[in-house]
Structure formats: C-alpha cells, structure tokens
Design a protein around this motif. Structure first.
Motif, short mmCIF file in Angstrom:
data_model
loop_
_atom_site.label_atom_id
_atom_site.label_comp_id
_atom_site.label_asym_id
_atom_site.label_seq_id
_atom_site.Cartn_x
_atom_site.Cartn_y
_atom_site.Cartn_z
N LEU A 7 0.86 -1.14 0.21
CA LEU A 7 -0.39 0.29 -0.10
C LEU A 7 1.17 1.93 0.35
N ARG A 8 0.79 2.40 -1.54
CA ARG A 8 1.58 3.17 -1.30
C ARG A 8 0.54 5.03 -0.39
N ILE A 9 1.59 5.46 0.34
CA ILE A 9 1.35 5.93 0.90
C ILE A 9 1.72 7.02 0.83
N LYS A 10 1.80 8.70 1.11
CA LYS A 10 2.64 9.69 1.27
C LYS A 10 1.99 11.04 2.96
N THR A 11 3.69 10.92 3.22
CA THR A 11 3.42 11.68 4.75
C THR A 11 3.11 13.40 4.16
N THR A 12 2.35 14.07 4.82
CA THR A 12 1.66 15.32 4.66
C THR A 12 3.51 15.99 5.59
N ALA A 13 3.67 17.86 5.14
CA ALA A 13 4.36 18.33 5.15
C ALA A 13 4.41 19.00 6.78
N ALA A 14 5.68 18.74 7.14
CA ALA A 14 5.74 19.40 8.73
C ALA A 14 4.92 20.24 8.64
N PRO A 15 4.71 20.32 10.16
CA PRO A 15 4.09 21.52 10.28
C PRO A 15 4.87 22.86 11.01
N ASP A 16 4.50 23.98 10.79
CA ASP A 16 5.58 25.20 11.36
C ASP A 16 6.07 25.02 12.95
N GLU A 17 6.74 24.70 13.32
CA GLU A 17 6.92 25.44 15.03
C GLU A 17 6.29 26.12 15.60
N PRO A 18 5.97 25.35 16.72
CA PRO A 18 4.80 26.76 16.91
C PRO A 18 5.77 26.81 18.15
N LEU A 19 5.51 28.28 18.41
CA LEU A 19 6.02 28.83 19.93
C LEU A 19 5.86 28.58 21.24
N SER A 20 7.37 28.09 21.59
CA SER A 20 7.45 27.92 22.64
C SER A 20 6.62 29.05 23.80
N ALA A 21 6.26 28.26 25.29
CA ALA A 21 5.42 29.26 26.01
C ALA A 21 6.37 30.30 26.19
N GLY A 22 7.72 30.10 26.06
CA GLY A 22 8.67 31.27 27.34
C GLY A 22 7.98 32.69 26.10
N ALA A 23 8.36 32.35 24.81
CA ALA A 23 8.18 33.10 23.31
C ALA A 23 7.01 33.59 23.37
N ILE A 24 6.12 33.10 23.75
CA ILE A 24 4.65 33.39 23.56
C ILE A 24 4.56 34.89 24.86
N VAL A 25 4.63 34.44 26.04
CA VAL A 25 4.75 34.85 26.95
C VAL A 25 5.95 36.18 27.16
N GLY A 26 7.01 36.61 26.30
CA GLY A 26 7.74 37.93 25.27
C GLY A 26 7.35 38.35 25.25
N VAL A 27 6.75 37.63 23.30
CA VAL A 27 5.88 38.57 22.73
C VAL A 27 4.93 39.92 24.00
N VAL A 28 3.57 38.36 24.18
CA VAL A 28 3.39 39.60 25.02
C VAL A 28 3.42 40.98 25.67
N PHE A 29 4.56 40.22 27.03
CA PHE A 29 5.06 41.04 27.38
C PHE A 29 5.59 42.73 27.14
N GLY A 30 6.59 42.22 25.34
CA GLY A 30 6.39 42.94 24.31
C GLY A 30 5.53 44.22 23.67
N VAL A 31 4.55 43.50 23.81
CA VAL A 31 3.03 44.19 22.66
C VAL A 31 3.04 45.05 24.46
N LEU A 32 2.77 44.72 25.37
CA LEU A 32 2.16 45.97 26.84
C LEU A 32 3.34 46.22 26.63
N THR A 33 4.38 46.33 26.73
CA THR A 33 5.24 47.33 26.89
C THR A 33 5.23 48.43 26.03
#
Length: 918
Positions: A660-686
């Motif tokens: 049976l022949r199949i093809k895997t999908t493309a790799a998804p984008d790396e999600p932001l880590s929790a620390g990065a998300i916190v940093g972005v939020v803090f920067g926007v607020l600042t």
C-alpha cells in the motif's frame, strides 16, 4: 311598683268598664260576710216621677229588694231581716244597708217601673263581692328562640261576683328566688302594658331561668285587706330554642379539618353523630357516591346517629351527618377516601393481550394501567430482572366511573422497547406499589428472528472457515440464533464454480439441540461429513439453508485442509500525518492455527528494491469476524512516499498483502514556546504603555507650554541667552569689552544685580522656536513668580529663546562684514535681547521692566562666516568648557536650531563660529 300597677289598672279598667245606662253611681265592692251600703239616686225625670211603683231589683240572684212609691216616698223592703232600707226624700236617694254580704248579694241593683221590665235610666248601683282568684297559669306567647324575645302571659281565673264586675286584674311576676320583677329590674326583662313578661334577645345562657306569677281582683288603691292574692302560678323554666349550628355537632371519632378520612379496603368504620340542640334534632346519615349530584339516606343503620359499614370500593364518596329541628338544620360532610391497589390492566401495542410475537428490529409498546389510590410507584423490569427507566404518562389520575358506579383512578405507564432482538424475548414486568400493597403485570414477548450465527458462545460460533486434516472426516458444532426454531432444509457445496447437492443424511448430517442453554431462540447444530473429503474439497464452500415457520436463511462456511494463513484484505490507510500513519485491515482465514500480524514499510522507489523495515509486529487479530485490525506506523519522514504491507503469520507459514503506497504530509511550522509567547505578550504590553506615556507627555507639555506662554508673555524677552559663567568667561576673554549694535565697544558689568543671567541645565530649547526673534511685551505690571530652586535657577520665562547671532558680542569676529551692513532706521531690531534688573528682598524677587528692544528684520547669513578666524577662540572655549563644566548635558536645537548648521543633528551646543559651515 304601685304606680306601675296603677297604670296597668287604668288600662284594664278602661277596657273592662261595661255600659250600664241605668247606673251612674260607682260600684260598691265588699268582701264576703261584712256589711255593705248601696246608695241609689232616684233621677228627677218624668219617667221616674210618673212611676206609681219603683222596684229596686238584683236581677241576678236576689231579686226585688225594695218597693218604692214615688208619690209618698214610702217603701217596703223585701227582706227586712237582712237589709235595712233608708229613704231620704230631699235627696231623692235610697240607702240599702246589707248587714252581712253574701255571694248572692253581688249584682246590679236597678230601678224598674212597677213590676214591668222597663228600667229607669240613671238609676241603680252595682255591688261587687270580692273573692280570691284561682292560681293563674303562665302561657307562652312566643317561643324562647335564640336571639328573639320570649313573651309570657299570666292567665288568671277570677272568682269575684258578679262575673261582669269589671274590676281589673292585678298581676305580679317573680323569679325563681321569689323576687318580684318589674321592668328594668334585670337585664333584658320587661313587663309590658298587657302585664306580659318579655325576655328580649334570648340567649343560650338564659337556660334555667324560672318565672312565676300571682293575681288579684281590684285596684292598687284598694285597702290591703281587700286585695285577695291568688296562689302562685305554675313555674315556667326558660329552655332556649335555637337553630342547630356546626359547633353543636360532634362526630366521634373526630374528623380531620380537611374532611378527609382514608381507609383501606376491608376496614370497618363506625362514626357517631351527636347534635346538641333544642328542640331536639332529628339526626340521620346521608351518602353521595362519585358522579352523583344528590345525597341519599344511608340504609340499614340500627341507630340513625351511628354510621357503621365495612369499607369497599363502593364506599368511596361523601358522607353527611344532618341534624334538623323546627328552627333549622345543620350538616357536616367528610370524604371517605378508599385506598386500594388493583392488579394492572396490560396491553401490548394497544392490544389487550398478555403475550405477543414481535419481528426482530421492530418495537413493542408495553402498557400497564393501575387502578389505585394513592398513586402507585411504577417500575418496569426486563426478562433478566434488570430495571428499566420509563416516564409515566400521567402523574394525575384519570378518573373514570365504571358501569357499576365505582370510581376508578387510573394511572397509565408505558415502556417502549425499540429494536427488539431475539435476546430480548421473555417476560416483561410492570410493578406497582403504594402504601397498601404491591402488584405486578406480566407480558411475554417472543421476538422472531431469522437464523444467524451466534457469537454469544465463541467456541460454538459458525466460523467462515473450518480446517480438517486429510484423511480424517470433518465434524464441528455451532449454535444458530433464531426463533421460531429453525431446521436444516438443504445443503449445497461449491468448489471453483462446481456445485454439488449434498444429500442429507448420506453426504452430510446435522443433529440439533433445541433451546440451548435454556434459551428458546438458541439451537445447537452438529455437522458431520459422511463422505470422505480429499484435496478436491479444498476451499469448498457449503451453503446451508435454515428454515423456520417465519424465516428462511442461507448460511455459508468454507472448509480447507490445515495450512498457512490467508492474505489479509481491505488494507487501508487513514490519519496520515507528517511523521505517522494509521493502517487498517481485515483478517483472513488463519489456516486452522492461531495467527499474528506484522506491519512493514519502506520508502517508495520505482525500482521496488528497498529494504523493508518492521514497524509493528506480534499484532493479535480481532476475535470478531469482519472487524478491522489496526496499527500505527511512527517515526516517518515528512513529505515522503512509503510502501506498507501486512504479513499474516502462523506456525505453518505466512502470507503477505499487496503493498500500500502512501505519502506523509509536510511538516508543520514550529509553534512558539511558552516562554516566547510570554515574551511577545510582555513586549506588546510594554510598547502600548510607552506609546501611551509619550502621547500623554506630548498633550501635557503642549498644555503646559500654552499656559506658560500666556502667563509669561511679559517676561518672555527677559531670558538671558547664556548662564552667568559663560558670560564671565567670554568677558574675561575679551577683557570686558564688546561692541554695541553700531560696532562701538563698551564695558560690561558682570554684577548679577545689573545683569541677572541665571544658570540652567538647558540653555537653549531643543525645538526650534516659532520665530527666531519673537516680539516680546513687558507691559504687564503684575509680579511674576520665580523658581525658588537654588540649584537650577531656571529662567523667569520657561520658554527658551534663540540666541541673537546678529548682536552677539563676537559678531564682528564671526562676520567681518557685519559692520558694513547699514541698520534700518526707525525700526527695532527683532533679535535684540531685553534684560531686566532683579532684586531679591525678603526672598521674593521683584522685576523692573525695561523698554522693549528695537526689532531687526535681518537674519544672519551663515554662508558668509569665516570660521578660520575663530579657531583660536574655539580652542580656548573648549578648554574652559572642560574646566568650568558649564555645558553639561546640553543638546542642540533640531531643524536648524542651536547648532546653526541647518540640519537635524543633535549634540552639545556650539556657537556659530565653532560649527561647520553650511
């Protein structure tokens, strides 16, 4: 009392006086056995004078008493021994003295002409003989009805003569204590004009009062010895009569306030109804059955006051005790609530039956209707005694009156069984219970289903494949699920399209066991191959026809000799991701041995030469036929084609599926880590906070500048351009010399009193002023406040000014051609500074305003400056600057401001001579 009796006497006398035309003298009253005197006046009338003889006669008893001759006034007594007659001619009267009055002497003494019956008018007199009356009798004129007036009359029996004596009757009323009663002597008691006793507003508490009376003939002015009182009358006792009230009724045992009595069927009840009333009430029990509008008397009661009965269904209804007397009636009801629970009425699919046959997959509606009081709790149970939850159709009973008149309170509950199966066959029960008892209804369902293989017994399931070992015969058992019980009607076999009719029982034989495991829908069959099987029978498919009274069904199985497993089928991929995929497949025949599966994969290549890798192994098959097996292949590469296969394995071999022949999908984008998300939020607020602060400061500064500009207009031009230190340094360099606007040199006094120039951190404004040399007005006479800070010593006007390059003390050195420029006449120089003299007395500065400087319209032409001539001065200033530290933290004005070069660069302020030429 005497006055009252006199009034009574007057009324009675007026009613009893008779019309005696021949009598004008008042009557004479006398007791018996005493003397009495009568006086008769002979009227002086023609009739009397013409009479030859006047006869005075008591025509009732005595007869003639006196014969009188008017001509001579001679007389003759008829009874001289008993009566003395005296005639007084002058007075025309005749006195008749009776020595001892007897009863027969009583009567009317009248005058008649001779012996005729012609009486003389106004001539005569009555003699009344008083006698003691008989005891009077009290007569009730009105009943003592509660709230009404009781009237009693004292009826007398007079013995005084003559009977028509006309004397009034005196009556005395007394209470039970012998106290004489008059009006008002006791509350609500009155003696009326007719000598009747009245007791107003009769109350029940008047019960027991007693009254009696006496009587006598005469008047109240009679001498006491003449008032012959009768004996006391009979005693009358007041017994108030009243309409019976509800409070007068008592039912024993007591009935609750809501009038409800609950009894169970078979109970005995006995209730006694007593009513306290006068006249005595007639008491009886009445009954109104459900559905009727009127009450009927209770039959067969030994005592009409006592209700006794055995409780039955027909006893349900309203019972009434009624009491009646002449003044009214009273009644009290209670409802006898008969409690019971009857066996339910059952139905299946709206048919009044207790059992039914249902085709599989259909639904059955079971219904139980309970006639009960109180409401029953209804439960439903499956054949395996498992309780099922249903909702009752009616929580309020449906009332119905049966043909017998009995009230039915019906509660209906339904249970709908959807998608019935053979396994659901059996007895369904509805159970009802209340505080009395518990009953149940039973409904039997027989679910008819076509013959199918049963998986209830895994070892006896009809499998799609059976294995035999050559040369042995084949025999196996299986259970068929079906109702009614099926039988084998025909067997047909097929190998590669070649069909064969298997004879029963020559070729094959089936035996069966009915109601296997006690279940009527289960039948156990055993298959025997009577003919010998060989290799030609490999993969032979048998089609067995099972038939019952309702169904006919063909079931198939394949026989094979023992060997490797068959290839799996329906291999499918789902849930393909960038690094994994899920594989499904259906097991094939296991070859007669236990089988397992393994999943293999490899990157796809057109050459089909890649090495297979084992992704998952030792996968056990699903025990249920036609059920998907599954495995997850992980650790795959994204966007890559793969081949996958499933291998079935048993101890005798293995079988591989097609790839049976199949093809895997493309790799998804790396999600932001929790620390990065916190940093972005803090920067926007600042950033938001900073923008807000900047906007706020701009608005505040604009407002502040506007207020200061308005308040300090008069002192705006008085700002010094440079601090005192800078001025002193320049003066020391120039030895106190500078040139005025015309180029003439003059001395400068650096005294702070005359030249108040104050140090500030920012000598010049960063922003370019609106005009290089704004017009300044110092006409405002009001005092302006100073900054008291001893360190900063800010300017009087906080708005900084642009330096006056034209009139700078070094203008000549900076611009040699300056002196050659003619100054315009009659025109103030726009850039001339205006200084004020400030004196500090008592800590508060005072400003002496000077005249406004002349305006000048010319601007400095920086392109004409020769900066080479000021190099030495610039170097000296640089050295002094580091020593004096007077240019600390100062910046140039943007937009061609403080640095004089016309660009927007920032940096420490330098005079134009020290900048870079434009």
């Amino acid at each position: 009392m005497c006055i009252h009796l006199f009034l009574i006497w007057s009324v009675v006398l007026c009613l009893s006086v008779q019309d005696v035309s021949s009598q004008i003298q008042p009557a004479v009253t006398s007791l018996e056995n005493v003397g009495a005197k009568l006086t008769i006046i002979i009227p002086n009338t023609q009739q009397a004078n013409d009479a030859v003889l006047i006869t005075i006669t008591n025509n009732l008893t005595v007869g003639t008493v006196v014969y009188l001759f008017p001509s001579t006034w001679a007389f003759k007594p008829s009874k001289p021994n008993d009566t003395i007659v005296t005639v007084i001619k002058s007075e025309r009267k005749v006195d008749i003295n009776i020595k001892s009055v007897r009863a027969q002497d009583a009567g009317n003494y009248k005058c008649f002409q001779g012996s005729s019956d012609i009486s003389l008018d106004n001539c005569g007199q009555m003699l009344i003989v008083l006698r003691k009356p008989n005891p009077p009798v009290i007569t009730v004129l009105s009943s003592p009805l509660e709230g009404e007036t009781l009237k009693l009359s004292c009826t007398t029996n007079s013995l005084t003569l003559p009977p028509d004596h006309g004397l009034p009757t005196l009556v005395w009323w007394m209470d039970q204590n012998g106290v004489y009663l008059v009006s008002g002597s006791k509350p609500r008691i009155n003696i009326n004009a007719k000598n009747e006793l009245e007791l107003s507003s009769v109350q029940r508490t008047d019960k027991g009062q007693k009254f009696s009376c006496k009587s006598a003939d005469g008047t109240i002015d009679f001498p006491k010895e003449k008032l012959l009182e009768s004996a006391t009358s009979n005693v009358y006792e007041v017994i108030p009569e009243y309409k019976p009230l509800l409070a007068d009724m008592t039912i024993t045992p007591a009935v609750s306030s809501d009038g409800q009595i609950s009894k169970n069927i078979g109970d005995q009840i006995s209730y006694t109804c007593d009513i306290s009333c006068y006249p005595v009430c007639e008491v009886k029990w009445l009954f109104k059955a459900h559905g009727k509008t009127s009450f009927d008397p209770m039959p067969s009661l030994a005592d009409t006051k006592v209700l006794t009965l055995g409780v039955s269904r027909s006893s349900h209804g309203v019972y009434r005790c009624m009491g009646t007397n002449p003044h009214g009636s009273v009644q009290k009801d209670f409802n006898l609530n008969v409690q019971y629970l009857e066996s339910p009425r059952i139905s299946i699919n709206d048919k009044q039956i207790s059992s039914d046959k249902i085709v599989e997959r259909e639904a059955a509606v079971l219904q139980c209707t309970f006639d009960a009081n109180p409401k029953p709790h209804i439960r439903w149970f499956l054949p395996n005694d498992e309780e099922i939850i249903v909702f009752e159709l009616n929580s309020i009973p449906q009332l119905n009156t049966a043909s017998s008149g009995i009230l039915e309170q019906l509660y209906t509950s339904k249970a709908k069984i959807n998608d019935l199966r053979c396994e659901n066959s059996g007895v369904y029960r509805c159970e009802g219970s209340n505080s009395l008892t518990q009953v149940e209804g039973r409904m039997e369902l027989s679910v008819m289903c076509p013959p199918t293989s049963s998986s209830v017994y895994p070892d006896l399931e009809l499998k799609p494949n059976y294995v035999w070992e050559i040369p042995k015969s084949l025999s196996f058992s299986f259970v068929i699920r079906g109702f009614p019980e099926p039988t084998v009607q025909r067997v047909v076999s097929d190998v590669k399209g070649s069909k064969r009719q298997e004879k029963i029982p020559e070729d094959v034989e089936f035996t069966k066991e009915s109601k296997y495991d006690g279940k009527p829908y289960m039948t156990k069959f055993t298959f025997f191959s009577r003919r010998k099987l060989d290799q030609t029978d490999m993969d032979r498919e048998f089609t067995v026809t099972f038939e019952s009274s309702e169904f006919k069904r063909d079931l198939k199985f394949v026989i094979s000799p023992r060997g490797p497993p068959h290839v799996v089928t329906n291999i499918t991929s789902v849930d393909v991701k960038h690094d994994s995929v899920k594989i499904f497949w259906i097991s094939g025949f296991d070859g007669g041995e236990k089988q397992t599966f393994s999943v293999h994969y490899r990157p796809y290549s057109s050459k089909m030469d890649g090495e297979w890798s084992v992704a998952v192994e030792n996968i056990k098959p699903m025990t249920v036929l036609e059920v998907w097996n599954e495995a997850i292949v992980k650790s795959l590469s994204a966007s890559t084609e793969y081949e996958m296969k499933v291998v079935a394995i048993n101890v005798l071999g293995q079988a591989e599926s097609e790839p049976l022949r199949i093809k895997t999908t493309a790799a998804p984008d790396e999600p932001l880590s929790a620390g990065a998300i916190v940093g972005v939020v803090f920067g926007v607020l600042t950033l938001i906070v900073i923008i807000f602060l900047v906007l706020y400061l701009l608005v505040l500064r604009k407002k502040f500048r506007k207020e200061k500009t308005t308040a300090n207009t008069t002192t705006e031009s008085s700002k010094p351009m440079m601090s005192e230190r800078v001025t002193s340094l320049i003066n020391s360099i120039k030895k106190g010399k500078r040139r005025d606007t015309n180029g003439a040199a003059r001395n400068l006094d650096a005294s702070p009193k005359r030249n108040p120039i104050y140090k500030g951190k920012n000598i010049f404004q960063r922003n370019k002023p609106k005009n290089y040399y704004p017009t300044r007005h110092n006409d405002d006479e009001s005092d302006e406040s100073f900054d008291a800070d001893p360190i900063d010593n800010d300017y009087i006007n906080t708005e900084p000014l642009r330096p006056d390059y034209e009139n700078h003390m070094f203008t000549k050195e900076i611009n040699p051609d300056h002196e050659s420029r003619p100054a315009p006449e009659n025109k103030k120089k726009k850039e001339q500074l205006n200084y004020t003299e400030v004196e500090f007395k008592g800590g508060k500065p005072k400003i002496k305003k000077s005249k406004k400087p002349a305006k000048k319209e010319e601007k400095l032409n920086y392109s004409d400056i020769d900066f080479t001539k000021t190099e030495e001065l610039r170097q000296q200033l640089e050295r002094s600057r580091s020593q004096e530290d007077i240019y600390e933290n100062e910046v140039a004005v943007k937009d061609g401001g403080a640095d004089g070069d016309g660009d927007d660069t920032k940096g420490p302020y330098m005079p134009p001579a020290m900048g870079t030429a434009v």
